[in-house]
Scaffold this motif. Structure first.
Motif, PDB file in Angstrom:
ATOM      1  N   SER A   1     -11.812  21.757   7.896  1.00  0.00           N
ATOM      2  CA  SER A   1     -11.195  20.560   8.445  1.00  0.00           C
ATOM      3  C   SER A   1     -12.045  19.979   9.575  1.00  0.00           C
ATOM      4  CB  SER A   1      -9.800  20.882   9.000  1.00  0.00           C
ATOM      5  OG  SER A   1      -8.935  21.330   7.991  1.00  0.00           O
ATOM      6  N   LEU A   2     -11.907  18.705   9.759  1.00  0.00           N
ATOM      7  CA  LEU A   2     -12.509  18.011  10.892  1.00  0.00           C
ATOM      8  C   LEU A   2     -11.551  16.925  11.345  1.00  0.00           C
ATOM      9  CD1 LEU A   2     -16.253  17.430   9.851  1.00  0.00           C
ATOM     10  CD2 LEU A   2     -15.441  18.910  11.695  1.00  0.00           C
ATOM     11  N   ASN A   3     -11.636  16.595  12.628  1.00  0.00           N
ATOM     12  CA  ASN A   3     -10.842  15.492  13.157  1.00  0.00           C
ATOM     13  C   ASN A   3     -11.774  14.495  13.813  1.00  0.00           C
ATOM     14  OD1 ASN A   3      -9.192  13.947  15.207  1.00  0.00           O
ATOM     15  ND2 ASN A   3      -7.588  15.118  14.224  1.00  0.00           N
ATOM     16  N   LEU A   4     -11.824  13.308  13.271  1.00  0.00           N
ATOM     17  CA  LEU A   4     -12.648  12.241  13.825  1.00  0.00           C
ATOM     18  C   LEU A   4     -11.813  11.396  14.777  1.00  0.00           C
ATOM     19  CD1 LEU A   4     -14.533  10.958  10.638  1.00  0.00           C
ATOM     20  CD2 LEU A   4     -15.113  12.872  12.145  1.00  0.00           C
ATOM     21  N   SER A   5     -12.457  10.941  15.837  1.00  0.00           N
ATOM     22  CA  SER A   5     -11.793  10.048  16.784  1.00  0.00           C
ATOM     23  C   SER A   5     -12.645   8.811  17.004  1.00  0.00           C
ATOM     24  CB  SER A   5     -11.575  10.755  18.120  1.00  0.00           C
ATOM     25  OG  SER A   5     -10.665  11.835  17.983  1.00  0.00           O
ATOM     26  N   CYS A   6     -11.977   7.721  17.298  1.00  0.00           N
ATOM     27  CA  CYS A   6     -12.668   6.462  17.582  1.00  0.00           C
ATOM     28  C   CYS A   6     -11.927   5.777  18.718  1.00  0.00           C
ATOM     29  CB  CYS A   6     -12.695   5.579  16.347  1.00  0.00           C
ATOM     30  SG  CYS A   6     -13.309   3.903  16.648  1.00  0.00           S
ATOM     31  N   VAL A   7     -12.656   5.472  19.745  1.00  0.00           N
ATOM     32  CA  VAL A   7     -12.084   4.777  20.895  1.00  0.00           C
ATOM     33  C   VAL A   7     -12.676   3.387  20.987  1.00  0.00           C
ATOM     34  CG1 VAL A   7     -11.761   4.775  23.384  1.00  0.00           C
ATOM     35  CG2 VAL A   7     -11.786   6.941  22.138  1.00  0.00           C
ATOM     36  N   ALA A   8     -11.817   2.407  21.065  1.00  0.00           N
ATOM     37  CA  ALA A   8     -12.260   1.036  21.311  1.00  0.00           C
ATOM     38  C   ALA A   8     -12.237   0.819  22.812  1.00  0.00           C
ATOM     39  CB  ALA A   8     -11.352   0.042  20.611  1.00  0.00           C
ATOM     40  N   SER A   9     -13.410   0.622  23.372  1.00  0.00           N
ATOM     41  CA  SER A   9     -13.501   0.470  24.830  1.00  0.00           C
ATOM     42  C   SER A   9     -13.813  -0.972  25.203  1.00  0.00           C
ATOM     43  CB  SER A   9     -14.573   1.403  25.384  1.00  0.00           C
ATOM     44  OG  SER A   9     -15.844   1.047  24.895  1.00  0.00           O
TER      45      SER A   9
ATOM     46  N   GLN B   1     -14.363  18.663   0.942  1.00  0.00           N
ATOM     47  CA  GLN B   1     -15.188  19.036  -0.203  1.00  0.00           C
ATOM     48  C   GLN B   1     -16.579  18.440  -0.040  1.00  0.00           C
ATOM     49  OE1 GLN B   1     -13.976  21.198  -2.486  1.00  0.00           O
ATOM     50  NE2 GLN B   1     -12.162  21.228  -1.156  1.00  0.00           N
ATOM     51  N   PRO B   2     -17.569  19.005  -0.721  1.00  0.00           N
ATOM     52  CA  PRO B   2     -18.929  18.457  -0.608  1.00  0.00           C
ATOM     53  C   PRO B   2     -18.997  16.954  -0.910  1.00  0.00           C
ATOM     54  CG  PRO B   2     -19.017  20.592  -1.662  1.00  0.00           C
ATOM     55  CD  PRO B   2     -17.568  20.258  -1.504  1.00  0.00           C
ATOM     56  N   GLU B   3     -18.144  16.475  -1.771  1.00  0.00           N
ATOM     57  CA  GLU B   3     -18.169  15.047  -2.102  1.00  0.00           C
ATOM     58  C   GLU B   3     -17.640  14.165  -0.974  1.00  0.00           C
ATOM     59  OE1 GLU B   3     -16.853  17.485  -3.943  1.00  0.00           O
ATOM     60  OE2 GLU B   3     -14.860  16.955  -4.717  1.00  0.00           O
ATOM     61  N   ASP B   4     -17.103  14.775   0.082  1.00  0.00           N
ATOM     62  CA  ASP B   4     -16.689  14.017   1.261  1.00  0.00           C
ATOM     63  C   ASP B   4     -17.858  13.782   2.218  1.00  0.00           C
ATOM     64  OD1 ASP B   4     -13.700  15.951   1.170  1.00  0.00           O
ATOM     65  OD2 ASP B   4     -13.877  13.831   0.632  1.00  0.00           O
ATOM     66  N   THR B   5     -19.000  14.369   1.903  1.00  0.00           N
ATOM     67  CA  THR B   5     -20.173  14.191   2.740  1.00  0.00           C
ATOM     68  C   THR B   5     -20.560  12.717   2.789  1.00  0.00           C
ATOM     69  OG1 THR B   5     -21.021  16.417   2.327  1.00  0.00           O
ATOM     70  CG2 THR B   5     -22.625  14.737   2.998  1.00  0.00           C
ATOM     71  N   ALA B   6     -20.646  12.183   4.006  1.00  0.00           N
ATOM     72  CA  ALA B   6     -20.928  10.757   4.190  1.00  0.00           C
ATOM     73  C   ALA B   6     -21.054  10.478   5.683  1.00  0.00           C
ATOM     74  CB  ALA B   6     -19.814   9.897   3.603  1.00  0.00           C
ATOM     75  N   VAL B   7     -21.496   9.280   5.995  1.00  0.00           N
ATOM     76  CA  VAL B   7     -21.400   8.794   7.365  1.00  0.00           C
ATOM     77  C   VAL B   7     -20.081   8.044   7.480  1.00  0.00           C
ATOM     78  CG1 VAL B   7     -22.426   7.363   9.169  1.00  0.00           C
ATOM     79  CG2 VAL B   7     -23.905   8.596   7.567  1.00  0.00           C
ATOM     80  N   TYR B   8     -19.275   8.430   8.439  1.00  0.00           N
ATOM     81  CA  TYR B   8     -17.951   7.839   8.619  1.00  0.00           C
ATOM     82  C   TYR B   8     -18.009   6.813   9.751  1.00  0.00           C
ATOM     83  CZ  TYR B   8     -15.874  11.137   5.397  1.00  0.00           C
ATOM     84  OH  TYR B   8     -15.549  11.838   4.256  1.00  0.00           O
ATOM     85  N   TYR B   9     -17.549   5.610   9.448  1.00  0.00           N
ATOM     86  CA  TYR B   9     -17.595   4.511  10.404  1.00  0.00           C
ATOM     87  C   TYR B   9     -16.187   4.081  10.791  1.00  0.00           C
ATOM     88  CZ  TYR B   9     -22.508   3.860   9.162  1.00  0.00           C
ATOM     89  OH  TYR B   9     -23.856   4.038   8.964  1.00  0.00           O
TER      90      TYR B   9
ATOM     91  N   GLY C   1     -18.248   0.712  14.486  1.00  0.00           N
ATOM     92  CA  GLY C   1     -18.844   1.741  15.302  1.00  0.00           C
ATOM     93  C   GLY C   1     -20.209   2.115  14.766  1.00  0.00           C
ATOM     94  N   GLN C   2     -20.864   3.053  15.441  1.00  0.00           N
ATOM     95  CA  GLN C   2     -22.216   3.467  15.067  1.00  0.00           C
ATOM     96  C   GLN C   2     -22.214   4.459  13.918  1.00  0.00           C
ATOM     97  OE1 GLN C   2     -24.565   1.707  16.129  1.00  0.00           O
ATOM     98  NE2 GLN C   2     -25.123   2.046  18.233  1.00  0.00           N
ATOM     99  N   GLY C   3     -21.100   5.080  13.668  1.00  0.00           N
ATOM    100  CA  GLY C   3     -21.010   6.050  12.583  1.00  0.00           C
ATOM    101  C   GLY C   3     -21.180   7.475  13.064  1.00  0.00           C
ATOM    102  N   THR C   4     -20.530   8.384  12.346  1.00  0.00           N
ATOM    103  CA  THR C   4     -20.670   9.806  12.636  1.00  0.00           C
ATOM    104  C   THR C   4     -20.837  10.546  11.318  1.00  0.00           C
ATOM    105  OG1 THR C   4     -19.680  11.703  13.805  1.00  0.00           O
ATOM    106  CG2 THR C   4     -18.150  10.230  12.680  1.00  0.00           C
ATOM    107  N   GLN C   5     -21.796  11.450  11.279  1.00  0.00           N
ATOM    108  CA  GLN C   5     -22.122  12.153  10.043  1.00  0.00           C
ATOM    109  C   GLN C   5     -21.132  13.285   9.806  1.00  0.00           C
ATOM    110  OE1 GLN C   5     -24.799  11.676   7.686  1.00  0.00           O
ATOM    111  NE2 GLN C   5     -23.595  13.178   6.531  1.00  0.00           N
ATOM    112  N   VAL C   6     -20.624  13.353   8.606  1.00  0.00           N
ATOM    113  CA  VAL C   6     -19.805  14.486   8.162  1.00  0.00           C
ATOM    114  C   VAL C   6     -20.517  15.115   6.966  1.00  0.00           C
ATOM    115  CG1 VAL C   6     -17.635  15.178   7.079  1.00  0.00           C
ATOM    116  CG2 VAL C   6     -17.629  13.542   8.977  1.00  0.00           C
ATOM    117  N   THR C   7     -20.829  16.380   7.093  1.00  0.00           N
ATOM    118  CA  THR C   7     -21.504  17.111   6.023  1.00  0.00           C
ATOM    119  C   THR C   7     -20.661  18.315   5.648  1.00  0.00           C
ATOM    120  OG1 THR C   7     -23.671  16.420   6.856  1.00  0.00           O
ATOM    121  CG2 THR C   7     -23.619  18.271   5.314  1.00  0.00           C
ATOM    122  N   VAL C   8     -20.348  18.425   4.370  1.00  0.00           N
ATOM    123  CA  VAL C   8     -19.539  19.540   3.877  1.00  0.00           C
ATOM    124  C   VAL C   8     -20.408  20.379   2.950  1.00  0.00           C
ATOM    125  CG1 VAL C   8     -17.412  20.217   2.729  1.00  0.00           C
ATOM    126  CG2 VAL C   8     -17.509  18.058   3.987  1.00  0.00           C
TER     127      VAL C   8
END
Length: 122
Positions: free
Chosen positions: A17-25, A86-94, A113-120
Motif C-alpha cells: 500500500s501507499l498513500n499519496l498526498s497533494c497540497v494546494a498551496s 500491482q505492477p501494472e499500477d506503476t506510473a507517475v501519479y499527478y 502538480g509535478q508528479g510522484t513516481q509509484v513503482t510496484v
C-alpha cells in the motif's frame, strides 16, 4: 503563487500500500475539484479518481475498489490511499486541481502538480 505539491510515492512490493498526498498551496479561496491522474511508461494517461468540493467521488473502473480518494477541503489537501498495489499500477501519479479561485478572485482553470513516481515490484 498557487501550486500543487505531491508526496508519498515510492517503491513498494506487489500487494502493498501507499498513500499519496497533494497540497494546494497559495492564497486559495476555493477549488471546484481535485483529482489524481497517472501516466504510464507507455505514454498513456488515465484518470484514477477525482473528488469535488462537496465530496462527490469518481473512480476509474479498472481499480476494482483498491484505491480511495479523500480530502481535507479546508486545508486544500487530497489523498489517495492505494491498496493491493500491482505492477501494472506503476506510473507517475499527478495531482490535478480544477477551477481554482484565489483570494484576489483570480480564476485558474486548471493546475497540475509535478508528479510522484509509484513503482510496484513483482
Amino acid at each position: 503563487q498557487v501550486q500543487l505539491v505531491e508526496s508519498g510515492g515510492g517503491l513498494v512490493q506487489s500487494g502493498g500500500s501507499l498513500n499519496l498526498s497533494c497540497v494546494a498551496s497559495g492564497s486559495i479561496y476555493s477549488i471546484y475539484s481535485m483529482a489524481w491522474y497517472r501516466h504510464f511508461p507507455w505514454d498513456e494517461r488515465q484518470l484514477v479518481a477525482d473528488i469535488t468540493s462537496g465530496g462527490v467521488t469518481n473512480y476509474a473502473d479498472s481499480l476494482n475498489g483498491r484505491f480511495t480518494i479523500s480530502q481535507d477541503y479546508a486545508k486544500h489537501t487530497v489523498h489517495l490511499q492505494m491498496n493491493s498495489l500491482q505492477p501494472e499500477d506503476t506510473a507517475v501519479y499527478y495531482c490535478y486541481a480544477n477551477s481554482i479561485v484565489t483570494t484576489s478572485m483570480k480564476h485558474i482553470p486548471n493546475l497540475w502538480g509535478q508528479g510522484t513516481q509509484v513503482t510496484v515490484s513483482s
